[in-house]
Design an enzyme around this catalytic site. Structure first.
Site, PDB file in Angstrom:
ATOM      1  N   CYS A  73     -16.500   1.054   0.182  1.00 43.20           N
ATOM      2  CA  CYS A  73     -15.340   0.192   0.457  1.00 43.20           C
ATOM      3  C   CYS A  73     -14.916   0.269   1.924  1.00 43.20           C
ATOM      4  O   CYS A  73     -14.206  -0.612   2.398  1.00 43.20           O
ATOM      5  CB  CYS A  73     -14.186   0.571  -0.459  1.00 43.20           C
ATOM      6  N   ARG A  81       0.881  -1.184   0.000  1.00 41.84           N
ATOM      7  CA  ARG A  81       0.000   0.000   0.000  1.00 41.84           C
ATOM      8  C   ARG A  81       0.906   1.216   0.000  1.00 41.84           C
ATOM      9  O   ARG A  81       1.697   1.390   0.939  1.00 41.84           O
ATOM     10  CB  ARG A  81      -0.920  -0.012   1.221  1.00 41.84           C
ATOM     11  N   ARG A 127     -13.671  -9.147   1.079  1.00 43.54           N
ATOM     12  CA  ARG A 127     -12.248  -8.868   0.877  1.00 43.54           C
ATOM     13  C   ARG A 127     -11.420 -10.125   1.179  1.00 43.54           C
ATOM     14  O   ARG A 127     -10.465 -10.432   0.477  1.00 43.54           O
ATOM     15  CB  ARG A 127     -11.770  -7.715   1.790  1.00 43.54           C
ATOM     16  N   GLN A 177      -9.779  -4.422  -3.857  1.00 47.72           N
ATOM     17  CA  GLN A 177     -11.100  -3.980  -3.398  1.00 47.72           C
ATOM     18  C   GLN A 177     -12.164  -4.335  -4.435  1.00 47.72           C
ATOM     19  O   GLN A 177     -13.236  -4.848  -4.103  1.00 47.72           O
ATOM     20  CB  GLN A 177     -11.069  -2.456  -3.186  1.00 47.72           C
ATOM     21  N   HIS A 189      -7.118   0.578  -6.659  1.00 42.62           N
ATOM     22  CA  HIS A 189      -7.329  -0.335  -5.523  1.00 42.62           C
ATOM     23  C   HIS A 189      -7.940  -1.631  -6.075  1.00 42.62           C
ATOM     24  O   HIS A 189      -9.107  -1.942  -5.824  1.00 42.62           O
ATOM     25  CB  HIS A 189      -8.256   0.336  -4.505  1.00 42.62           C
ATOM     26  N   ASP A 242     -17.508   6.416  -1.868  1.00 41.19           N
ATOM     27  CA  ASP A 242     -16.274   6.320  -1.067  1.00 41.19           C
ATOM     28  C   ASP A 242     -16.021   7.703  -0.468  1.00 41.19           C
ATOM     29  O   ASP A 242     -16.688   8.684  -0.840  1.00 41.19           O
ATOM     30  CB  ASP A 242     -15.112   5.867  -1.974  1.00 41.19           C
TER      31      ASP A 242
HETATM   32  N1   CP Z   1     -11.351  -0.748   1.974  1.00 42.99           N
HETATM   33  C1   CP Z   1     -10.091  -0.788   2.422  1.00 42.99           C
HETATM   34  O1   CP Z   1      -9.118  -0.956   1.681  1.00 42.99           O
HETATM   35  O2   CP Z   1      -9.993  -0.637   3.762  1.00 42.99           O
HETATM   36  P1   CP Z   1      -8.639  -0.509   4.595  1.00 42.99           P
HETATM   37  O3   CP Z   1      -8.061   0.859   4.316  1.00 42.99           O
HETATM   38  O4   CP Z   1      -9.079  -0.649   6.028  1.00 42.99           O
HETATM   39  O5   CP Z   1      -7.702  -1.587   4.183  1.00 42.99           O
HETATM   40  N1  NVA Z   2     -10.209   6.219  -1.477  1.00 46.98           N
HETATM   41  C1  NVA Z   2      -9.828   5.791  -0.156  1.00 46.98           C
HETATM   42  C2  NVA Z   2      -9.973   4.311  -0.044  1.00 46.98           C
HETATM   43  C3  NVA Z   2      -9.618   3.746   1.295  1.00 46.98           C
HETATM   44  C4  NVA Z   2      -9.744   2.253   1.354  1.00 46.98           C
HETATM   45  C5  NVA Z   2      -8.412   6.238   0.146  1.00 46.98           C
HETATM   46  O1  NVA Z   2      -7.560   6.153  -0.748  1.00 46.98           O
HETATM   47  O2  NVA Z   2      -8.155   6.690   1.253  1.00 46.98           O
END
Ligand code: CP
Ligand code: NVA
Length: 308
Positions: A264, A102, A292, A132, A129, A224
């Site tokens: 999400c 990440r 997930r 997801q 992502h 989101d």
């Molecule tokens: N939806 C998602 O990726 O959640 P997290 O940031 O908790 O991993």
């Molecule tokens: N769009 C959000 C998704 C988190 C899972 C972010 O990038 O923070």
């Protein structure tokens, strides 16, 4: 598929196979069937940003499949002290069978994958992502019985999750309406790639800036956060720009009666979604979150499973 950095690293057939595999693995878990498809395999999980769902689902997925996962916070690695990405990639590749990352900047994972000799999985970047979206497609299939003849509407920010959804919709020939303010549209390159793919699959991807018009007769509303990780300094401007895009009861009532509402997570109640909607009967957000786990297993098996 060598890596999963963009959802479009998969072909249409591979994406369908991953969703079907996730369904099978979910059914096995519900029946209490214990498997060791990833026995003696290790996954490094490098996180530059926080996570609840992605981190825990990947770790449990590895454990359930008989393998092992290592959580590696960016600043606990030498990366935090400036060790180059390309060196870290080559070193981790000598120890583990796959790496999930990440990252703040998409270019980081692209560079890592260039030097990694094991599969690299995008656990979220500012651009995409993909993991997801595999879970989301599974959720839509479970609730609507199919991914065809389903009208999905994205409401809010044209962000990383939206970008991956657009590419997935293109790959699977789905109908997707994007409803964002004109100055928060999804990534241009992603949209043109999706349009290219859609020529072959017949996907219908359209834009409708008015969310009330967009959700008419829709089967799925997906939203989101308005302020993604890394965008905190834009918070005030964003909260103003997105105000008309809140998923509230009025908006949900304009869709089909059996519309499902997806997010999400993590959600900011009172911003992009109201408490009443997220706790309401149309919301499927916790099933989506559960998926997930099943999706991560399918992705891992496709990338590093020998037999399953
Ligand atoms: N939806 C998602 O990726 O959640 P997290 O940031 O908790 O991993
Ligand atoms: N769009 C959000 C998704 C988190 C899972 C972010 O990038 O923070």
């Amino acid at each position: 598929m060598q890596h999963l950095i963009s959802i479009s690293d998969m072909s249409s057939d591979e994406l369908i196979e991953v969703i079907e595999l996730a369904e099978k693995l979910k059914a096995e878990r519900y029946k209490g069937i214990v498997t060791d498809y990833l026995k003696n395999k290790s996954l490094a999980m490098v996180f530059e940003l926080p996570s609840t769902r992605t981190r825990v689902s990947f770790e449990v997925a590895m454990t359930d499949l008989g393998g092992h996962a290592l959580y590696l916070g960016w600043n606990e690695l030498q990366l935090g002290r400036g060790e180059p990405i390309k060196d870290t990639a080559r070193v981790l590749s000598r120890y583990v069978h796959a790496v999930t990352m990440r990252v703040r900047e998409h270019s980081t994972i692209v560079e890592f994958a260039e030097y990694s000799t094991v599969p690299v999985i995008n656990a979220l970047s500012n651009l995409e992502h993909p993991c997801q979206i595999v879970a989301d497609l599974l959720t839509i299939k479970e609730y609507k019985g199919s991914l065809k003849d389903v009208k999905v509407v994205w409401v809010g920010d044209g962000n990383n999750v939206c970008n991956s959804l657009i590419l997935a919709a293109a790959l699977l020939g789905m109908e997707l309406v994007i409803s964002t303010p004109n100055n928060h549209l999804p990534d241009e390159k992603v949209v043109s790639r999706a349009k290219e793919i859609a020529k072959d699959t017949g996907a219908k991807i359209t834009f409708e800036a008015n969310p009330k018009a967009a959700v008419k007769d829709c089967d799925v509303i997906y939203t989101d956060v308005w302020v993604s990780m890394g965008q905190e300094s834009e918070r005030d401007e964003r909260l103003k720009a997105f105000l008309p895009y809140q998923v509230n009861e009025d908006l949900v009532n304009r869709a089909k009666d059996d519309v499902i509402v997806m997010h999400c997570l993590p959600a900011h109640r009172g911003e992009e979604i109201t408490d009443a909607v997220i706790e309401g009967t149309n919301s499927v957000v916790f099933d989506q979150a559960e998926n997930r786990l099943h999706a991560q297993k399918a992705i891992l098996l496709k990338l590093i499973g020998d037999e399953y």
